[in-house]
Scaffold this motif. Structure first.
Motif, short mmCIF file in Angstrom:
data_model
loop_
_atom_site.label_atom_id
_atom_site.label_comp_id
_atom_site.label_asym_id
_atom_site.label_seq_id
_atom_site.Cartn_x
_atom_site.Cartn_y
_atom_site.Cartn_z
N VAL A 27 -34.47 -21.17 -102.53
CA VAL A 27 -36.47 -21.03 -103.41
C VAL A 27 -36.02 -20.08 -104.45
N PRO A 28 -36.07 -20.29 -105.24
CA PRO A 28 -36.52 -19.54 -106.23
C PRO A 28 -37.90 -19.67 -106.55
N THR A 29 -38.77 -18.28 -106.28
CA THR A 29 -39.71 -17.41 -106.58
C THR A 29 -40.41 -16.40 -107.21
N MET A 30 -41.71 -16.07 -107.90
CA MET A 30 -41.36 -14.75 -108.18
C MET A 30 -42.45 -13.52 -107.11
N GLY A 31 -42.66 -14.35 -105.78
CA GLY A 31 -43.57 -13.77 -104.74
C GLY A 31 -44.67 -14.14 -105.12
N LEU A 33 -46.61 -15.15 -102.37
CA LEU A 33 -45.80 -16.50 -101.55
C LEU A 33 -47.53 -17.75 -100.82
N HIS A 34 -47.51 -18.75 -101.23
CA HIS A 34 -48.26 -18.68 -101.32
C HIS A 34 -48.01 -20.63 -100.33
N ASP A 35 -48.87 -21.53 -99.79
CA ASP A 35 -48.78 -22.79 -98.95
C ASP A 35 -47.56 -23.66 -100.29
N GLY A 36 -47.82 -23.53 -101.47
CA GLY A 36 -47.48 -24.08 -101.98
C GLY A 36 -45.77 -23.93 -102.31
N HIS A 37 -45.06 -22.36 -102.03
CA HIS A 37 -44.17 -22.28 -102.02
C HIS A 37 -43.29 -22.30 -101.29
N LEU A 38 -44.40 -22.29 -99.54
CA LEU A 38 -43.63 -21.86 -98.92
C LEU A 38 -43.46 -24.04 -98.05
N SER A 39 -43.75 -24.98 -98.89
CA SER A 39 -43.33 -26.55 -98.97
C SER A 39 -42.29 -26.51 -99.69
N LEU A 40 -41.41 -25.53 -100.21
CA LEU A 40 -40.25 -26.39 -100.81
C LEU A 40 -39.72 -25.11 -99.30
N VAL A 41 -39.91 -24.10 -99.24
CA VAL A 41 -38.93 -23.74 -97.85
C VAL A 41 -38.72 -24.45 -97.00
N TYR A 145 -34.34 -26.10 -105.27
CA TYR A 145 -35.80 -26.47 -104.43
C TYR A 145 -37.09 -25.86 -105.30
N PHE A 146 -37.16 -26.93 -106.41
CA PHE A 146 -38.59 -26.75 -107.19
C PHE A 146 -40.30 -26.71 -107.62
N GLY A 147 -40.98 -26.85 -107.40
CA GLY A 147 -42.24 -27.66 -107.31
C GLY A 147 -42.45 -28.33 -108.55
N ARG A 148 -42.80 -29.35 -108.81
CA ARG A 148 -43.48 -30.29 -110.07
C ARG A 148 -44.87 -30.08 -110.62
N LYS A 149 -45.52 -28.59 -109.55
CA LYS A 149 -46.50 -28.02 -110.38
C LYS A 149 -46.15 -27.52 -111.52
N ASP A 150 -44.48 -26.42 -111.81
CA ASP A 150 -43.79 -27.10 -112.79
C ASP A 150 -43.08 -27.70 -113.51
N ALA A 151 -44.07 -28.63 -113.78
CA ALA A 151 -43.20 -29.89 -114.32
C ALA A 151 -41.68 -30.06 -115.32
N CYS A 173 -40.74 -30.56 -105.65
CA CYS A 173 -41.57 -30.84 -104.26
C CYS A 173 -42.89 -31.57 -105.02
N PRO A 174 -43.78 -31.58 -104.31
CA PRO A 174 -45.77 -32.07 -104.84
C PRO A 174 -45.45 -30.60 -104.89
N ILE A 175 -46.99 -30.99 -105.34
CA ILE A 175 -47.96 -30.12 -105.54
C ILE A 175 -48.93 -29.97 -105.21
N VAL A 176 -48.56 -28.84 -103.56
CA VAL A 176 -50.02 -28.44 -102.71
C VAL A 176 -51.00 -27.89 -103.34
N ARG A 177 -52.36 -28.69 -103.05
CA ARG A 177 -53.38 -27.73 -103.40
C ARG A 177 -54.67 -27.79 -102.75
N ALA A 183 -54.90 -26.38 -108.39
CA ALA A 183 -52.73 -26.33 -107.20
C ALA A 183 -53.04 -24.75 -107.21
N LEU A 184 -52.36 -24.32 -105.85
CA LEU A 184 -51.83 -23.36 -105.66
C LEU A 184 -51.37 -22.93 -106.24
N SER A 185 -51.45 -21.36 -107.16
CA SER A 185 -50.65 -20.67 -107.99
C SER A 185 -51.13 -18.98 -107.66
P1 AMP Z 1 -42.87 -19.12 -109.03
O1 AMP Z 1 -43.56 -18.21 -108.07
O2 AMP Z 1 -44.74 -18.93 -109.50
O3 AMP Z 1 -42.61 -18.53 -109.85
O4 AMP Z 1 -42.85 -20.81 -108.27
C1 AMP Z 1 -41.92 -20.46 -107.59
C2 AMP Z 1 -41.76 -22.15 -106.71
O5 AMP Z 1 -42.74 -22.70 -106.98
C3 AMP Z 1 -41.84 -22.96 -108.66
O6 AMP Z 1 -40.78 -23.50 -108.49
C4 AMP Z 1 -42.84 -23.47 -108.59
O7 AMP Z 1 -42.74 -24.44 -109.05
C5 AMP Z 1 -43.44 -23.67 -106.79
N1 AMP Z 1 -45.50 -23.55 -106.57
C6 AMP Z 1 -45.60 -22.32 -107.22
N2 AMP Z 1 -47.40 -23.75 -107.45
C7 AMP Z 1 -46.81 -24.52 -105.98
C8 AMP Z 1 -47.22 -25.97 -105.87
N3 AMP Z 1 -48.95 -25.12 -105.66
N4 AMP Z 1 -47.32 -27.01 -105.05
C9 AMP Z 1 -45.47 -26.70 -105.12
N5 AMP Z 1 -45.04 -26.23 -105.27
C10 AMP Z 1 -45.04 -24.74 -106.11
#
Ligand code: AMP
Length: 290
Positions: A27-31, A33-41, A145-151, A173-177, A183-185
């Motif tokens: 699960v690549p992220t930029m840290g 972390l919120h529930d959107g990231h955790l849903s990917l985890v 695993y990637f989020g559709r938030k960044d489609a 994975c779906p967008i967590v709001r 949308a969580l960001s």
């Molecule tokens: P980022 O840390 O912003 O680079 O995001 C890391 C990953 O988490 C990317 O694949 C994003 O699409 C995903 N992500 C970010 N926000 C959300 C969200 N609200 N719901 C689902 N996935 C998300």
């Protein structure tokens, strides 16, 4: 959970996991972390026996005037959030570890990387695909695993894996709001005072498009106009782009059919937010997924 800072150690640990028969998920992220990231985890944990989460604020995907310096860095909190989720390894390399001073290569997915986000943020996707290919090489995951938030990002990474014959399956994975639709960001933390309420306009405009589609509208220009009218009515917002595009090519759609996306980037004050809605036609029926 083991915290890893070096490329060599991460590579060695992942190699050993595969040798031991583990299915490795990344699960690549930029840290921050919120529930959107955790849903990917959680999705990774459900499918893989060994989960690696990377936290790396990648300088190459930020433009010179963007928020690289002020991007939130919360490694201790990220670690605490991941600990109970059964993550095996948290990979958090320093910048010099990923990009030594003589680093000279790049990965570019042509075409797709130039549209929408790519047009507004030149070089952004080149930075994304470069770091994601590096992470794939270091971890060699079976699934990522990637989020559709960044489609658009997910679509570009899928293209890269196909073009370069990478042995990693991409899971989107779906967008967590938030309960009000935002949308969580990690960038939501920049929103000040009334900007937080104003930021719901992205979701409201997508919901309005969904309503028009449910009432039978299929013309993309009419739907895009509706979306822009709602976004423009919010005094704290400024539209970067808001369009209906084909979900495969990211070119503007004429009518909604097949798979389309309503996509947008909108400034709320000085904070740039993105959001989208998937519009899918199945058996003559259209489903909108926020
Ligand atoms: P980022 O840390 O912003 O680079 O995001 C890391 C990953 O988490 C990317 O694949 C994003 O699409 C995903 N992500 C970010 N926000 C959300 C969200 N609200 N719901 C689902 N996935 C998300």
């Amino acid at each position: 959970m083991e915290l890893i800072h070096t490329v060599d150690w991460m590579n060695q640990v992942a190699r050993q996991a595969r040798t031991d028969g583990a299915i490795v998920g990344l699960v690549p992220t930029m840290g921050a972390l919120h529930d959107g990231h955790l849903s990917l985890v959680r999705a990774a944990r459900d499918e893989c026996s060994s989960v690696v989460v990377s936290v790396f604020v990648n300088p190459k995907q930020f433009g010179p005037t963007e928020d690289f310096d002020r991007y939130p860095r919360t490694l201790d909190a990220d670690r605490a959030a991941l600990e109970p989720l059964g993550v095996g390894h948290l990979f958090a390399p320093p910048v010099e570890e990923m990009y030594p001073s003589d680093f000279s290569s790049a990965v570019l997915v042509e075409g797709l990387s130039e549209r929408l986000e790519g047009r507004s943020r030149p070089g952004h996707f080149r930075g994304v695909t470069t770091v994601v290919l590096k992470l794939f090489e270091i971890v060699q995951p079976s699934y990522a695993y990637f989020g559709r938030k960044d489609a658009q990002q997910a679509r570009i990474i899928r293209q890269m894996t196909r073009d370069l014959n990478l042995d990693t399956q991409i899971v989107v994975c779906p967008i967590v709001r938030e309960p009000d639709g935002l949308a969580l960001s990690s960038r939501n933390s920049y929103l000040q005072g009334p900007e937080r309420a104003a930021a719901t306009v992205l979701h409201r405009s997508l919901a309005a498009v969904r309503e028009r589609i449910e009432r039978g509208e299929r013309r993309a220009d009419v739907l895009a106009d509706e979306m822009r009218a709602i976004l423009s009515a919010e005094p704290l917002s400024a539209i970067d782009y808001a369009e209906i595009v084909d979900a495969d090519t990211f070119e503007p759609a004429m009518r909604v059919h097949g798979s389309c996306l309503a996509v947008m980037a909108v400034f709320i004050g000085s904070t740039r937010l993105i959001d989208n809605m998937l519009i899918e036609e199945r058996d003559g029926r259209i489903t909108c997924t926020l």
